[in-house]
Enzyme design. Structure first.
Site, PDB file in Angstrom:
ATOM      1  N   SER A  29       0.810  -1.216   0.000  1.00 40.95           N
ATOM      2  CA  SER A  29       0.000   0.000   0.000  1.00 40.95           C
ATOM      3  C   SER A  29       0.843   1.265   0.000  1.00 40.95           C
ATOM      4  CB  SER A  29      -0.897   0.016   1.247  1.00 40.95           C
ATOM      5  OG  SER A  29      -1.773  -1.089   1.240  1.00 40.95           O
ATOM      6  N   HIS A 116      -6.962   0.262   6.452  1.00 39.63           N
ATOM      7  CA  HIS A 116      -6.500  -1.106   6.729  1.00 39.63           C
ATOM      8  C   HIS A 116      -6.514  -1.425   8.221  1.00 39.63           C
ATOM      9  CE1 HIS A 116      -5.627  -2.277   2.672  1.00 39.63           C
ATOM     10  NE2 HIS A 116      -4.944  -1.165   2.475  1.00 39.63           N
TER      11      HIS A 116
END
Length: 178
Positions: A29, A116
């Protein structure tokens, strides 16, 4: 049940159907807010260093004691830093601190981290030159992060976050240098 929670469950179900032996679920990410955050907090991060580390960093950037502008100038071309560079080490420590400790109103400062971590992941690993594109440089000096979804610990990670503690791996924790 949040959209993120159902999305992650769907992805895990799809992957396990396609790859039945798959047991580890992680992302690669971006860290979109890191560079802007560091430009405001570099001085505070330097203050966290002990005298020995500050002197070592000062020698590396050519100014003793180093100031925020010196550090930011030295990391501007992060991809050119040697693996053993004190400047590179400082950049990784700052990123770990940003992801693993910086909270605002009880939530992680970084928007991708908020997603997340809010869905039960933990900050697992930083990846040097994970995104060497110009966008990656502008956002995070080219750094990217892995978030690990340990299916047995998702609820525990959410609980930690609710208590104001970001779930991080041992490697990330050691980089935070509290």
């Amino acid at each position: 049940v949040s959209f993120g929670d159902s999305l992650i469950k769907h992805v895990v179900e799809t992957l396990t159907a396609e790859f039945p032996r798959l047991r580890t679920f992680a992302t690669l990410s971006p860290i979109p807010g890191f560079r802007a955050w560091l430009s405001k907090h570099a001085g505070a991060m330097l203050e966290r260093l002990d005298d020995k580390r500050r002197a070592e960093l000062g020698r590396a950037v050519g100014f003793e004691p180093p100031q925020a502008t010196h550090l930011l100038g030295a990391i501007d071309k992060a991809l050119e830093l040697d693996a053993k560079s004190p400047v590179r080490q400082m950049l990784l420590e700052c990123a770990a601190y940003y992801l693993g400790r910086e909270m605002q109103e009880g939530k992680p400062v970084d928007p991708v981290a908020r997603f997340h971590l809010g869905n039960g992941a933990r900050v697992e690993r930083l990846n040097w030159a994970g995104d060497p594109s110009s966008k990656g440089q502008k956002q995070s000096y080219g750094l990217m992060v892995n978030y690990l979804y340990d299916l047995k610990r998702i609820d525990k990670h959410r609980s930690l976050l609710a208590q104001g503690k970001v779930p991080v791996s041992g490697d990330i924790d050691s980089l935070c240098r509290d």
